[in-house]
Design an enzyme around this catalytic site. Structure first.
Site, PDB file in Angstrom:
ATOM      1  N   SER A   1     131.046  -9.946  30.074  1.00  0.00           N
ATOM      2  CA  SER A   1     130.375 -11.047  30.317  1.00  0.00           C
ATOM      3  C   SER A   1     130.448 -11.463  31.654  1.00  0.00           C
ATOM      4  CB  SER A   1     130.549 -12.129  29.246  1.00  0.00           C
ATOM      5  OG  SER A   1     129.651 -13.175  29.590  1.00  0.00           O
TER       6      SER A   1
ATOM      7  N   GLN B   1     131.932 -21.175  34.255  1.00  0.00           N
ATOM      8  CA  GLN B   1     132.736 -22.605  34.656  1.00  0.00           C
ATOM      9  C   GLN B   1     133.950 -22.288  35.498  1.00  0.00           C
ATOM     10  OE1 GLN B   1     134.266 -24.281  30.824  1.00  0.00           O
ATOM     11  NE2 GLN B   1     135.298 -26.139  31.792  1.00  0.00           N
TER      12      GLN B   1
ATOM     13  N   GLU C   1     143.092 -20.146  32.477  1.00  0.00           N
ATOM     14  CA  GLU C   1     143.910 -18.731  32.881  1.00  0.00           C
ATOM     15  C   GLU C   1     143.086 -17.698  31.945  1.00  0.00           C
ATOM     16  OE1 GLU C   1     148.148 -16.438  31.818  1.00  0.00           O
ATOM     17  OE2 GLU C   1     148.094 -18.714  31.964  1.00  0.00           O
TER      18      GLU C   1
ATOM     19  N   ARG D   1     139.959 -17.396  31.798  1.00  0.00           N
ATOM     20  CA  ARG D   1     138.827 -16.975  32.666  1.00  0.00           C
ATOM     21  C   ARG D   1     139.300 -16.256  34.111  1.00  0.00           C
ATOM     22  NH1 ARG D   1     137.028 -22.706  33.439  1.00  0.00           N
ATOM     23  NH2 ARG D   1     138.504 -22.942  31.690  1.00  0.00           N
TER      24      ARG D   1
ATOM     25  N   GLU E   1     142.795 -29.203  28.099  1.00  0.00           N
ATOM     26  CA  GLU E   1     141.786 -28.300  28.118  1.00  0.00           C
ATOM     27  C   GLU E   1     142.017 -27.352  26.857  1.00  0.00           C
ATOM     28  OE1 GLU E   1     139.291 -25.493  31.113  1.00  0.00           O
ATOM     29  OE2 GLU E   1     141.375 -25.049  30.354  1.00  0.00           O
ATOM     30  N   ASN E   2     142.910 -26.844  26.807  1.00  0.00           N
ATOM     31  CA  ASN E   2     143.408 -25.926  25.744  1.00  0.00           C
ATOM     32  C   ASN E   2     143.257 -26.496  24.233  1.00  0.00           C
ATOM     33  OD1 ASN E   2     143.980 -23.338  26.784  1.00  0.00           O
ATOM     34  ND2 ASN E   2     145.796 -24.246  27.644  1.00  0.00           N
TER      35      ASN E   2
END
Length: 278
Positions: free
Chosen positions: A47, A55, A73, A75, A107-108
């Site tokens: 992708s 992001q 991480e 990404r 975030e995770n």
């Protein structure tokens, strides 16, 4: 040519978005997430080749020392696979050590991308690194104390049981029930529960049946059924209890396991004892 720009000391602490050379970004060694699905990572890389990174990742550091990932991480890994030279990043040098550690974990958690044990170990590292109680950890990540305590208790599980949770063959509910048992009982019941795909309620029934099983008649030395008593005490206290008894010396020992001082305070409270710092 790199788009990393020079900033004054006054500007360096202000959050900003930049495109950073990907080789200047290093992973955080304290990152909570340790498991990455290879198939999903390959899909993300495909992708990114087509649409780029939508992001930005979040980093701390500068152009001289390099940058350390705080969040993103997955990404970062996928972008490397996609062959990107640069990565959009939000540079956060305005955070102290605790805030930086919390940011990646939050975030995770928000993305629900952490495995069960990665979450448990991540919460434990956060608490240990900054001396936080279960309540304080919960406040930092926007979760309840019960959420934090339940995950931290999973660290009492034997390694084979932790693996079954990470593989999704057992749920957190199964793990909570097993955490109060001794290691051998954990491993035995976990393997059976995973193989038979039983519900949490069925596992609870198995545990009750084990604890309700009649004890063997005492021997001439007066030795009791320690396994059954360990089970009853573990369930009553919510912490693993181990008993040992020497019939020859007619003395024994009881050990109660706890994960940290905050959990120890809760144990004292259940025993009706008030800690000195309360």
């Amino acid at each position: 040519m790199s788009s990393v720009s020079k900033h004054s000391a006054a500007d360096n602490a202000e959050p900003r978005i930049e495109r950073l050379p990907i080789e200047r970004i290093a992973r955080d060694p304290d990152q909570a997430r340790t498991r990455f699905d290879e198939a999903a990572l390959a899909e993300l890389a495909d992708s990114i080749r087509v649409s780029g990174v939508i992001q930005p990742v979040v980093v701390t550091g500068d152009g001289q020392r390099g940058f350390r990932l705080l969040a993103g991480e997955r990404r970062w890994r996928a972008a490397q696979r996609a062959g990107l030279a640069e990565l959009p990043a939000i540079v956060r040098n305005d955070l102290d050590a605790e805030q930086a550690g919390v940011l990646g974990l939050i975030e995770n958690l928000q993305r629900e991308s952490l495995g069960v044990m990665d979450t448990a170990h991540g919460l434990a590292r956060l608490g240990q690194a900054h001396g936080l109680t279960h309540d304080a950890i919960a406040n930092r990540i926007g979760k309840s104390r019960v959420y934090v305590t339940n995950f931290l208790r999973l660290r009492q599980l034997a390694q084979p049981v932790q693996t079954l949770l990470d593989e999704g063959r057992l749920s957190i509910g199964h793990g909570k029930i097993l955490a109060g048992l001794d290691t051998s009982a954990q491993t035995e019941l976990a393997a059976k529960a995973a193989a038979d795909r039983v519900s949490v309620r069925q596992l609870e029934s198995w545990v009750r049946q084990r604890s309700a099983a009649p004890a063997e008649p005492p021997s001439s030395s007066g030795k009791a059924d320690m396994a059954a008593m360990e089970q009853q005490l573990s369930e009553a206290l919510g912490n693993r209890v181990q008993l040992s008894y020497d019939p020859n010396r007619r003395r024994g020992e009881m050990r109660i396991a706890f994960h940290d001082l905050d959990e120890f305070d809760g144990l004292l409270a259940r025993l009706g004892i008030q800690s000195n710092d309360s």
